[in-house]
Design a protein around this motif. Structure first.
Motif, mmCIF file in Angstrom:
data_model
loop_
_atom_site.group_PDB
_atom_site.id
_atom_site.type_symbol
_atom_site.label_atom_id
_atom_site.label_comp_id
_atom_site.label_asym_id
_atom_site.label_seq_id
_atom_site.Cartn_x
_atom_site.Cartn_y
_atom_site.Cartn_z
ATOM 1 N N UNK A 73 -9.138 -12.171 3.237
ATOM 2 C CA UNK A 73 -7.821 -12.456 2.657
ATOM 3 C C UNK A 73 -7.060 -11.138 2.511
ATOM 4 N N UNK A 74 -5.953 -11.002 3.232
ATOM 5 C CA UNK A 74 -5.109 -9.819 3.090
ATOM 6 C C UNK A 74 -3.914 -10.212 2.228
ATOM 7 N N UNK A 75 -3.749 -9.525 1.086
ATOM 8 C CA UNK A 75 -2.823 -9.990 0.062
ATOM 9 C C UNK A 75 -1.978 -8.858 -0.510
ATOM 10 N N UNK A 76 -0.806 -9.197 -1.064
ATOM 11 C CA UNK A 76 -0.060 -8.199 -1.848
ATOM 12 C C UNK A 76 -0.866 -7.827 -3.084
ATOM 13 N N UNK A 77 -0.693 -6.609 -3.559
ATOM 14 C CA UNK A 77 -1.449 -6.135 -4.718
ATOM 15 C C UNK A 77 -1.340 -7.091 -5.902
ATOM 16 N N UNK A 78 -0.136 -7.598 -6.142
ATOM 17 C CA UNK A 78 0.088 -8.433 -7.323
ATOM 18 C C UNK A 78 -0.607 -9.798 -7.237
ATOM 19 N N UNK A 79 -1.106 -10.172 -6.052
ATOM 20 C CA UNK A 79 -1.779 -11.468 -5.886
ATOM 21 C C UNK A 79 -3.301 -11.363 -5.920
ATOM 22 N N UNK A 80 -3.832 -10.143 -5.904
ATOM 23 C CA UNK A 80 -5.283 -9.972 -5.741
ATOM 24 C C UNK A 80 -6.065 -10.468 -6.950
ATOM 25 N N UNK A 81 -5.602 -10.181 -8.161
ATOM 26 C CA UNK A 81 -6.335 -10.626 -9.352
ATOM 27 C C UNK A 81 -6.386 -12.148 -9.430
ATOM 28 N N UNK A 82 -5.265 -12.811 -9.139
ATOM 29 C CA UNK A 82 -5.247 -14.273 -9.182
ATOM 30 C C UNK A 82 -6.160 -14.875 -8.124
ATOM 31 N N UNK B 211 0.835 -1.212 0.000
ATOM 32 C CA UNK B 211 0.000 0.000 0.000
ATOM 33 C C UNK B 211 0.863 1.253 0.000
ATOM 34 N N UNK B 212 0.458 2.259 -0.760
ATOM 35 C CA UNK B 212 1.079 3.578 -0.637
ATOM 36 C C UNK B 212 0.760 4.152 0.740
#
Length: 347
Positions: free
Chosen positions: A330-339, A313-314
């Motif tokens: 689910x708390x996730x890194x941005x790059x994992x959210x779409x998957x 997060x910024x």
């Protein structure tokens, strides 16, 4: 008490004076330098080591975008842009956010109300800037999303709709998240805190870059798969059910949590339509708490809920509040959210 340090960069002395008065009306802040161009600013940054910089998008000798690209790799810091609401000013501001600017304040029109609003906006964003995740700078550099579709990414979704809320840092986060989305996704509705005149241009830029159709939402549009609907600035975006079909609803009642569009308004409309258990709900980077209660309401009514993690997060504000009240599954890194959305949505 140690004060937080700011440098003001603007070619107009009267504007610098106004911004300085606004900043120093808060006892937690002091203006340690003023510059009329990027070259003066560079020298003062080295000498004064400010915590935050305000920067005019239109600068003599070197524009604000070029200055950001040269400055931030050497001196990572939160930079708040001062932007005009013209089409040109809006376009430059969006470029500045892509280049690593922390946030922006729209220049006042000159009315007493606009002056008060701009001052409050600046002070609020200065406070948020102290929580800026500077380590993310390398990840906020502009990238060019691909229009090429990948067959393996197509998913058979059972989810009816996806709703997303975001604020500070959201323009870049949305761009990255939506780059991993294709036309097989269900309708995606986005409440991003953004003023009038910005959202249409933002949607247009995303539409030109991404694999999916991105539009600024209008009232009573039938929700279609593979389409992203961006809430128009200064309006709330909701979902409504008409004759068994899902449509957009655009309203302009009072601000909620200080925002219009409000994430809570969008999230609550999903529950009111009775489709929470067929919805994936996502809260991304942003200051404040808008969307947290709405996300909990969604979760309690059967929605799968995702939140962006602190590290990507910024500003870990809205997702933090949502996580702390138990709204995030689910708390996730941005790059994992779409998957994760793809995985959940196909079950």
């Amino acid at each position: 008490m140690k004060k937080n340090k700011v440098i003001i960069v603007d070619d107009q002395r009267t504007v610098r004076g106004m911004i300085k008065r606004w900043i120093e009306s808060d006892p937690n802040w002091e203006v340690v330098g003023e510059a009329s161009n990027p070259f003066e600013a560079r020298d003062q940054i080295i000498e004064k080591q400010p915590d935050v910089m305000t920067l005019d998008v239109h600068m003599p000798e070197m524009d604000g975008i070029e200055f950001l690209k040269k400055l931030l790799p050497q001196h990572p810091m939160p930079v708040i842009m001062f932007s005009s609401s013209t089409t040109e000013g809006t376009a430059i501001t969006l470029e500045a956010l892509d280049a690593g600017a922390f946030d922006y304040v729209t220049k006042p029109s000159g009315t007493p109300e606009s002056l008060i609003e701009a001052k409050e906006d600046l002070l609020s964003k200065l406070h948020a800037a102290l929580n800026y995740n500077v380590s993310l700078y390398q990840n906020t550099k502009s990238t060019t999303p691909s229009k090429i579709l990948s067959a393996k990414r197509h998913t058979s979704f059972k989810t009816k709709v996806i709703v997303i809320g975001s604020s500070t840092g959201g323009t870049t986060a949305l761009r990255k998240l939506l780059d991993d989305v294709d036309e097989s996704f269900p309708p995606i509705l986005v409440a991003q805190h953004m003023p009038e005149n910005f959202t249409a241009l933002f949607a247009g830029r995303l539409n030109a870059e991404l694999k999916v159709k991105v539009i600024e939402a209008k009232d009573k549009q039938l929700l279609e798969n593979g389409t992203v609907y961006i809430a128009p600035g200064n309006f709330h975006l909701e979902i409504q059910k008409l004759n068994g079909e899902l449509y957009t609803k655009i309203t302009q009642f009072e601000k909620v949590n200080g925002h219009r569009p409000s994430v809570d308004v969008l999230f609550d409309s999903v529950v009111n339509c009775g489709i929470a258990n067929q919805t994936i709900s996502i809260i991304l980077t942003g200051m404040g708490s808008d969307g947290a209660k709405g996300l909990l309401n969604l979760k309690n009514n059967g929605s799968i809920t995702l939140g962006q993690n602190k590290e990507t997060c910024v500003v870990y504000g809205m997702p933090k509040v949502a996580f702390e009240i138990g709204a995030v599954m689910y708390q996730l890194p941005l790059e994992s959210i779409a998957d994760k959305t793809r995985e959940i949505g196909s079950k």
